[in-house]
Design a protein around this motif. Sequence first.
Motif, mmCIF file in Angstrom:
data_model
loop_
_atom_site.group_PDB
_atom_site.id
_atom_site.type_symbol
_atom_site.label_atom_id
_atom_site.label_comp_id
_atom_site.label_asym_id
_atom_site.label_seq_id
_atom_site.Cartn_x
_atom_site.Cartn_y
_atom_site.Cartn_z
ATOM 1 N N PRO A 121 0.784 -1.243 0.000
ATOM 2 C CA PRO A 121 0.000 0.000 0.000
ATOM 3 C C PRO A 121 0.810 1.284 0.000
ATOM 4 O O PRO A 121 0.238 2.372 0.087
ATOM 5 N N GLY A 122 2.130 1.199 -0.097
ATOM 6 C CA GLY A 122 2.917 2.412 -0.259
ATOM 7 C C GLY A 122 3.662 2.844 0.975
ATOM 8 O O GLY A 122 3.660 4.031 1.332
ATOM 9 N N VAL A 123 4.350 1.888 1.637
ATOM 10 C CA VAL A 123 4.997 2.202 2.910
ATOM 11 C C VAL A 123 6.470 1.791 2.966
ATOM 12 O O VAL A 123 7.117 1.995 3.989
ATOM 13 N N GLY A 124 7.046 1.245 1.908
ATOM 14 C CA GLY A 124 8.374 0.649 1.985
ATOM 15 C C GLY A 124 9.517 1.642 1.865
ATOM 16 O O GLY A 124 9.471 2.570 1.048
ATOM 17 N N THR A 125 10.548 1.448 2.683
ATOM 18 C CA THR A 125 11.812 2.173 2.560
ATOM 19 C C THR A 125 12.939 1.156 2.615
ATOM 20 O O THR A 125 12.962 0.301 3.488
ATOM 21 N N CYS A 126 13.855 1.242 1.665
ATOM 22 C CA CYS A 126 14.943 0.276 1.562
ATOM 23 C C CYS A 126 16.250 0.915 1.998
ATOM 24 O O CYS A 126 16.573 2.032 1.586
ATOM 25 N N GLY A 127 17.011 0.203 2.811
ATOM 26 C CA GLY A 127 18.319 0.672 3.236
ATOM 27 C C GLY A 127 19.441 -0.115 2.579
ATOM 28 O O GLY A 127 19.368 -1.333 2.448
ATOM 29 N N LYS A 128 20.458 0.606 2.142
ATOM 30 C CA LYS A 128 21.649 -0.030 1.555
ATOM 31 C C LYS A 128 22.796 0.967 1.623
ATOM 32 O O LYS A 128 22.626 2.141 1.250
ATOM 33 N N ASP A 129 23.946 0.522 2.086
ATOM 34 C CA ASP A 129 25.136 1.380 2.178
ATOM 35 C C ASP A 129 24.846 2.684 2.913
ATOM 36 O O ASP A 129 25.369 3.749 2.550
ATOM 37 N N GLY A 130 23.984 2.634 3.925
ATOM 38 C CA GLY A 130 23.663 3.824 4.698
ATOM 39 C C GLY A 130 22.715 4.785 4.026
ATOM 40 O O GLY A 130 22.492 5.892 4.524
ATOM 41 N N GLN A 131 22.126 4.377 2.885
ATOM 42 C CA GLN A 131 21.188 5.231 2.175
ATOM 43 C C GLN A 131 19.792 4.615 2.191
ATOM 44 O O GLN A 131 19.631 3.427 1.910
ATOM 45 N N GLY A 132 18.777 5.421 2.481
ATOM 46 C CA GLY A 132 17.399 4.956 2.422
ATOM 47 C C GLY A 132 16.669 5.587 1.257
ATOM 48 O O GLY A 132 16.766 6.796 1.026
ATOM 49 N N VAL A 133 15.935 4.782 0.490
ATOM 50 C CA VAL A 133 15.117 5.290 -0.614
ATOM 51 C C VAL A 133 13.745 4.614 -0.576
ATOM 52 O O VAL A 133 13.619 3.476 -0.119
#
Length: 477
Positions: free
Chosen positions: A444-456
């Motif tokens: 439903p539009g809630v995801g945030t992905c973390g990688k190498d200290g960056q969230g998108v």
Amino acid sequence: MPHDAHAHELFFVRAGLDPEAVTKIVADALDGADDGELFLEYRQSESVVLDDRQIKSASFDTAQGFGLRSVAGEAQGYAHGSELSEDAIRRAATTVKAVRSGHSGILADGPARTNAVLYTDLNPLALVPFEAKVKLLEEIDGYARGREPRIKQVSTSLTGSWQAVTILRADGTHAADIRPLVRLNVSVVVAQGERMETGSHGIGGRVTYDGMMEVASWRRCVDEALRQAAINLESIPAPAGEMSVVLGPGWPGVMLHEAIGHGLEGDFNRKGTSAFSGKIGERVAAPGVTVVDDGTLADRRGSITIDDEGTPGGRTVLIEDGILKGYLQDRLNGRLSGVASTGNGRRQSYAHPPIPRMTNTFMLAGERSPDEIIASVRKGIFAVNFGGGQVDITSGKFVFAATEAYLIENGRLGAAVKGATLIGNGPDALTRVAMIGNDLAIDPGVGTCGKDGQGVPVGVGQPTLRIDGLTVGGTAV
């Protein structure tokens, strides 16, 4: 106002930058490099949190800045600053020019242009007064308490941002994007006797606040959070052992994202550190399994008209009918691998260089009905919602905690269970997919992905799936 006109006003007219002078600085900085760009960003963001009928926090921030990158082979020179001035960019150019040695100095061709429009360019933060946002959260709190007498705590939040970016290349070409992003979240705690359980639900996307301020929309959020909490109050300890696991549609795709999606990003595969490295053209999943990453879905949280290198967002087939077809690429890893960028070069902000990242990643639907899939399981678990998880990209091993799950006994859903964790190996789990539902859903539009200290922001999704032979860690004794 077109995106390019918005960007011109924000980064050149308002900041007092001379486009010709800035282009000359960038050209000089990238002279002799293989690739690079100037990334300009302006962002407004806000957050309002209501906890137990009181405003717990309220914030509004404005940030702007630039990131200048020079690429030579695998090496990158990156300098950034919050001061939008020719002097600041010139100082950054001096830094990034240090990355040069041993390369042809033929600058890579720029990205293709796009006229795609995937979401509004309206600023959601400016369209709704602060008082109306607080009133919405108060109405949600009151509705939740009126629906459930056992409620102990209600926490609601409204967050939003409006980001304008321009990517300028050495030849003066540029690409621009205006990106709105909003999210509403509701969390509740419900008690029965001495037992307390939680439930939560959220909605969001690259839209304005209009949709989530509709009574029917926010009431569905509250109802879903209350439903989860009430079900968990009746849950029993989860069993442990190896068994068939049925994953529900939509948000359970977060397991696909973490356990498989990251392993398909170009940097891990170019370096040979992914469990999927060197396997293009090979069978890596059961027949019928098709996984795509699609940044071109209208209004979705993970969608991007252009990525943060200026490449148009795309739809990339990663696995088709079980066969590995490709990886997600940014410009650097694509060039070094001899392929084009797939439009997946993303960064958290101007202070970060781009890296290969997912957008909206999901498995396509099959032909089985969800009821048919449940009926096929003699003994197993039906996992509907997930919380956190951990994944080792190199080995593919994962551990995920289910926040809502049920027993399956002789083809029928049984009691809700608490404390179920799914333990396995992503590449191995793909080969154990036994049935694929016809009910594909995106979260439903809630995801945030973390990688190498960056969230998108990202999207995940899948249809109902049956995976055989997964290890379930439980708490039943």
